[in-house]
Design a protein around this motif. Structure first.
Motif, short mmCIF file in Angstrom:
data_model
loop_
_atom_site.label_atom_id
_atom_site.label_comp_id
_atom_site.label_asym_id
_atom_site.label_seq_id
_atom_site.Cartn_x
_atom_site.Cartn_y
_atom_site.Cartn_z
N ALA A 296 0.83 -1.20 0.00
CA ALA A 296 0.00 0.00 0.00
C ALA A 296 0.86 1.26 0.00
O ALA A 296 2.03 1.25 0.42
CB ALA A 296 -0.93 0.00 1.20
N LYS A 297 0.26 2.32 -0.48
CA LYS A 297 0.99 3.58 -0.58
C LYS A 297 0.04 4.75 -0.42
O LYS A 297 -1.09 4.71 -0.91
CB LYS A 297 1.71 3.66 -1.93
CG LYS A 297 2.72 4.79 -2.03
CD LYS A 297 3.52 4.69 -3.31
CE LYS A 297 4.58 5.79 -3.37
NZ LYS A 297 5.38 5.70 -4.63
N PHE A 298 0.52 5.79 0.29
CA PHE A 298 -0.27 7.01 0.42
C PHE A 298 -0.25 7.78 -0.89
O PHE A 298 0.72 7.73 -1.65
CB PHE A 298 0.27 7.90 1.53
CG PHE A 298 -0.07 7.42 2.91
CD1 PHE A 298 -1.36 7.49 3.39
CD2 PHE A 298 0.91 6.88 3.73
CE1 PHE A 298 -1.67 7.05 4.66
CE2 PHE A 298 0.61 6.45 5.00
CZ PHE A 298 -0.69 6.53 5.46
N CYS A 299 -1.32 8.51 -1.12
CA CYS A 299 -1.41 9.34 -2.33
C CYS A 299 -2.14 10.62 -1.96
O CYS A 299 -3.24 10.59 -1.40
CB CYS A 299 -2.15 8.60 -3.44
SG CYS A 299 -2.44 9.58 -4.93
N ASP A 300 -1.52 11.74 -2.24
CA ASP A 300 -2.16 13.03 -1.97
C ASP A 300 -3.40 13.18 -2.85
O ASP A 300 -3.39 12.81 -4.03
CB ASP A 300 -1.20 14.18 -2.25
CG ASP A 300 -0.04 14.19 -1.27
OD1 ASP A 300 -0.22 13.65 -0.16
OD2 ASP A 300 1.03 14.70 -1.62
#
Length: 479
Positions: A296-300
């Protein structure tokens, strides 16, 4: 007279003792005064004066005794209230200390010292602070994990990441302890941080809960809530574990709500990158929870695209853009969810192989579904999948949603909020377009069992080869 070297005891056990001694003291005084007055010789000349003095003295003494009794009672009540308050505070402190010292216990509650008048007003604040502390993942030690798992006695599963063991907190709550491989390379460290950083900040009924983690020289591990029924793939691909299709539809809807939360309701958008049946865990009541946030990865929210270094996801579920040098958005999770819907619809793997003497043939289930849908043969899909008539409407709706989710162009795929509304029947579903128009051929490598795709855009060819496959899919009718 009352003689004592000890001061009156107004403690918890001495309230009534002190009171009785005080009453005895004034009784003796009254008796002494009465006897003194009675022993004094009386005469006719001063008889009336003595009688009057005695009456005044008795009245004064009665008033003094009454006042003293009132004061004593007041002091006893105050001391009793103070003693009860101190005992309650000691009990709360002892319980909090026991909770903090217990290995694997949930984070301690935060208490606010308030008066009786303000306790009711402060109660919502205390609940709020308690919830804040409980939502925070805890850091455990290697000794904690050994106690939780009874020295890693029961193994639940294993994979490329490591081994999962069943454990239990001292308060009886079951947990799943994922012990990562001892030698962690850079990619494994990134996955560990992604897991803690993403799922550790979320709280949703359809997302698995991370209780805490362990990261030291001897062991690296993640501690999750225990899911009694394991992963969804067992109930899709194992004929010995079958559940009604209606329950599978509820699982699909709950999974969609979990992904919707990641995309649209978190403070920062989270892209999972690996949605598949193995990463959907089930509770005792078969409520789904999305798990495994190692990719998983954060995304603005202001940014439309995510920068990736290398492919992600699992072949067969990963969106085409994840394996191509093109921009990636959160719509890759929508594609993976569409592939998951196909497997729920047919209760089988999307790609199955048929051994033959001369060659190895296969049928890709999603493409077969499109062919039947395109020719208006939805009833064939429902009957071939063993779905009862009462669930036909939901099955047809799921079929169309799946076809929309796996569209080749990411912008053509719906948002997860729209997916949820369509699955619930709250949004009308427009007939989907062909999601596989870009595919010209599929070939299978007998040696590796992998599927390779030669692709071209529909704009380049202007043709639709959806009729190229004539064999029936391998579908197992469920009991």
């Amino acid at each position: 007279m009352l003689a004592s070297s000890q001061p009156p005891n107004f403690g918890k056990d001495g309230h009534f003792l002190a009171f009785s001694k005080m009453i005895s003291f004034f009784s003796i005084m009254a008796a002494d005064m009465s006897s003194t007055n009675n022993s004094t010789p009386s005469s006719s000349s001063n008889g009336d004066e003595v009688t009057t003095a005695t009456a005044v003295t008795a009245i004064i003494l009665s008033i003094v005794v009454g006042v003293v009794i009132i004061v004593i009672v007041f002091l006893i009540v105050r001391c009793y209230q103070k003693t009860r308050s101190q005992s309650a505070n000691i009990a709360v402190a002892a319980a909090a200390e026991e909770t903090v010292n217990a290995p694997g216990s949930t984070p301690p509650s935060i208490s606010i010292a308030v008066t009786n008048d303000s306790s009711a007003a402060a109660e919502p604040i205390e609940r709020f602070l308690d919830d804040m502390m409980r939502d925070k993942p805890m850091r455990f030690t290697a000794q904690d994990l050994e106690r939780f798992t009874q020295n890693y006695d029961q193994k639940l599963g294993f994979g490329g990441f490591g081994v999962v063991y069943k454990g239990r907190f001292p308060n009886g709550v079951p947990v799943a302890v994922k012990v990562l491989k001892a030698a962690m390379n850079k990619r494994a460290e990134e996955q560990f941080m992604a897991e803690v950083g993403t799922i550790g900040r979320t709280n949703h009924i359809n997302l698995v809960k991370l209780y805490g983690f362990c990261f030291d020289r001897s062991i690296k591990a993640l501690v999750y809530e225990y899911m009694e029924n394991g992963s969804l793939d067992r109930f899709l691909f194992d004929e010995n574990h079958r559940i009604p299709w209606g329950k599978l539809q509820e699982i699909a809807l709950g999974t969609a709500k979990g992904i919707r939360y990641l995309h649209e309701e978190c403070q920062q958008k989270i892209v999972h990158y690996d949605i598949k049946p193995a990463n959907v865990l089930l509770t005792t009541n078969f409520n789904p929870k999305v798990a495994d946030f190692g990719l998983a990865k954060f995304c603005d929210r202001e940014r439309s695209y995510v920068t990736l270094t290398g492919g992600r996801g699992t072949p067969g579920y990963a969106a085409p853009e994840l394996w191509m040098p093109i921009p990636v958005t959160h719509k890759c999770d929508v594609y993976s969810f569409g592939m998951l819907l196909f497997e729920i619809l047919g209760r089988r793997r999307n790609l199955e192989f048929l051994e033959s003497v001369e060659s190895q043939e296969f049928e890709w289930f999603p493409r077969w579904v499109w062919q039947k849908f395109e020719h208006g043969e939805m009833e064939n899909i429902v009957s071939a999948c063993g779905i009862e008539e009462k669930d036909r409407e939901k099955a047809e709706r799921m079929c169309q949603v799946a076809l929309w989710c796996v569209q080749y162009q990411p912008e053509a795929r719906p948002s997860m909020s729209s997916v949820v509304r369509m699955l619930e029947g709250e949004e009308e579903i427009v007939p989907p377009t062909n999601p596989f128009q870009y595919m010209t051929s599929l070939s299978v490598s007998p040696a590796s069992g992998t599927v390779s795709e030669n692709t071209s855009t529909s704009r380049g060819t202007g043709t639709d080869d959806s009729e190229s496959s004539s064999s029936r899919p391998l579908i197992r009718n469920s009991a």
